[in-house]
Scaffold this motif. Structure first.
Motif, PDB file in Angstrom:
ATOM      1  N   UNK A 101       0.825  -1.213   0.000  1.00  0.00           N
ATOM      2  CA  UNK A 101       0.000   0.000   0.000  1.00  0.00           C
ATOM      3  C   UNK A 101       0.858   1.262   0.000  1.00  0.00           C
ATOM      4  N   UNK A 102       2.006   1.179   0.650  1.00  0.00           N
ATOM      5  CA  UNK A 102       2.847   2.365   0.852  1.00  0.00           C
ATOM      6  C   UNK A 102       4.033   2.447  -0.101  1.00  0.00           C
ATOM      7  N   UNK A 103       4.169   1.518  -1.004  1.00  0.00           N
ATOM      8  CA  UNK A 103       5.401   1.368  -1.771  1.00  0.00           C
ATOM      9  C   UNK A 103       5.868   2.658  -2.431  1.00  0.00           C
ATOM     10  N   UNK A 104       4.974   3.405  -3.024  1.00  0.00           N
ATOM     11  CA  UNK A 104       5.406   4.588  -3.773  1.00  0.00           C
ATOM     12  C   UNK A 104       5.845   5.728  -2.861  1.00  0.00           C
ATOM     13  N   UNK A 105       5.458   5.674  -1.609  1.00  0.00           N
ATOM     14  CA  UNK A 105       5.943   6.650  -0.637  1.00  0.00           C
ATOM     15  C   UNK A 105       7.256   6.217  -0.002  1.00  0.00           C
ATOM     16  N   UNK A 111      13.873   2.372  -8.013  1.00  0.00           N
ATOM     17  CA  UNK A 111      14.084   1.039  -7.462  1.00  0.00           C
ATOM     18  C   UNK A 111      12.901   0.118  -7.719  1.00  0.00           C
ATOM     19  N   UNK A 112      11.718   0.671  -7.829  1.00  0.00           N
ATOM     20  CA  UNK A 112      10.506  -0.133  -7.962  1.00  0.00           C
ATOM     21  C   UNK A 112      10.587  -0.994  -9.227  1.00  0.00           C
ATOM     22  N   UNK A 113      10.409  -2.286  -9.065  1.00  0.00           N
ATOM     23  CA  UNK A 113      10.447  -3.220 -10.189  1.00  0.00           C
ATOM     24  C   UNK A 113      11.814  -3.794 -10.488  1.00  0.00           C
ATOM     25  N   UNK A 117      19.070  -9.284  -7.879  1.00  0.00           N
ATOM     26  CA  UNK A 117      19.656 -10.618  -7.878  1.00  0.00           C
ATOM     27  C   UNK A 117      19.792 -11.171  -9.297  1.00  0.00           C
ATOM     28  N   UNK A 118      19.091 -10.582 -10.239  1.00  0.00           N
ATOM     29  CA  UNK A 118      19.163 -11.019 -11.630  1.00  0.00           C
ATOM     30  C   UNK A 118      20.119 -10.172 -12.460  1.00  0.00           C
ATOM     31  N   UNK A 119      20.660  -9.115 -11.861  1.00  0.00           N
ATOM     32  CA  UNK A 119      21.483  -8.174 -12.619  1.00  0.00           C
ATOM     33  C   UNK A 119      22.519  -7.554 -11.683  1.00  0.00           C
ATOM     34  N   UNK A 173      19.544   4.334  -2.032  1.00  0.00           N
ATOM     35  CA  UNK A 173      18.896   4.471  -3.339  1.00  0.00           C
ATOM     36  C   UNK A 173      17.690   3.549  -3.488  1.00  0.00           C
ATOM     37  N   UNK A 174      17.325   2.865  -2.426  1.00  0.00           N
ATOM     38  CA  UNK A 174      16.169   1.969  -2.508  1.00  0.00           C
ATOM     39  C   UNK A 174      15.041   2.451  -1.606  1.00  0.00           C
ATOM     40  N   UNK A 175      15.317   2.603  -0.325  1.00  0.00           N
ATOM     41  CA  UNK A 175      14.321   3.108   0.613  1.00  0.00           C
ATOM     42  C   UNK A 175      14.604   4.587   0.874  1.00  0.00           C
ATOM     43  N   UNK A 176      13.579   5.395   0.778  1.00  0.00           N
ATOM     44  CA  UNK A 176      13.763   6.846   0.836  1.00  0.00           C
ATOM     45  C   UNK A 176      14.173   7.294   2.239  1.00  0.00           C
ATOM     46  N   UNK A 177      15.359   7.917   2.370  1.00  0.00           N
ATOM     47  CA  UNK A 177      15.806   8.360   3.696  1.00  0.00           C
ATOM     48  C   UNK A 177      14.841   9.339   4.361  1.00  0.00           C
ATOM     49  N   UNK A 178      14.237  10.239   3.596  1.00  0.00           N
ATOM     50  CA  UNK A 178      13.310  11.202   4.200  1.00  0.00           C
ATOM     51  C   UNK A 178      12.091  10.494   4.785  1.00  0.00           C
TER      52      UNK A 178
END
Length: 218
Positions: A101-105, A111-113, A117-119, A173-178
């Motif tokens: 539910x919160x992914x885009x925040x 990073x999304x998608x 591990x594949x690259x 660069x994956x989870x937003x520090x703010x």
């Protein structure tokens, strides 16, 4: 003191090796639990799976990244004395929303998608960009996917009453520090500790993580 180290969604327990060695050298007992199982489990099942791998009492439980979804349940199962969230998702205890539910925040848009591990190039770009070459090699060797549906879909329960420490890598660069700074304050009532690192400081800044865990840096 005992420390139970919980890997995130893109690394095996080997991702904690450097921190574990430093903790052991300082006289502490550590176990990096392995959450991977032949089949997917509910949150309580993963908590019991962690419990089955630990034979001590009242550890500090440390979780990385998406394992934040599981951290409250694992801490309860192990009767933890404290929780540490290392670049880890903090559930929406009051609102009950899931990580999905919160992914885009919560997540950095680029990073999304991505499946690092594949690259290996993507892994270096998003997870290990602050590592020196030798550390990057070790980090890439630790890559492993652990992404059961329950991590994204599990609605948050009650907030843990166990004391928490939140570590925010300022170059994540994956989870937003703010977002993580705000979640630490609003969801756990604590001020985050910030470090100059990317998403996996247990690889790039193990001594600094060890210092925070043992109380030599607060």
């Amino acid at each position: 003191m005992d420390f139970v180290l919980v890997h995130g969604t893109t690394q095996s327990p080997a991702g904690w090796d450097r921190v574990a060695k430093l903790l052991a050298a300082a006289g502490h007992r550590t176990i990096a639990v392995d959450l991977l199982t032949p089949r997917e489990l509910p949150v309580e099942g993963y908590a019991q799976h962690a419990r089955d791998q630990y034979d001590g009492e009242r550890p500090v439980v440390v979780a990385h990244s998406g394992a934040g979804v599981l951290l409250p349940a694992i801490a309860e199962a192990l009767d933890a004395r404290a929780l540490v969230w290392v670049a880890a998702y903090i559930p929406d205890f009051a609102g009950g929303r899931s990580l999905r539910d919160e992914a885009r925040s919560v997540l950095e848009p680029d990073w999304i998608g991505v499946d690092p591990t594949a690259d290996p190039a993507k892994a270096s770009e998003f997870l290990f960009h602050d590592c020196d070459p030798e550390t990057e090699r070790l980090a890439l060797d630790s890559l492993r996917l652990f992404d059961p549906a329950v991590l994204a879909a599990h609605p948050a329960g009650a907030a843990p009453e166990i004391p928490s420490t939140v570590i925010v890598p300022t170059r994540d660069r994956t989870l937003r520090p703010d977002w993580l700074r705000r979640a630490a304050r609003e969801r756990l009532g604590v001020t985050a500790i910030e470090i100059d690192a990317g998403h996996c400081p247990q690889m790039s800044r193990p001594a600094e993580i060890c210092g925070i865990l043992t109380g030599s840096r607060r």
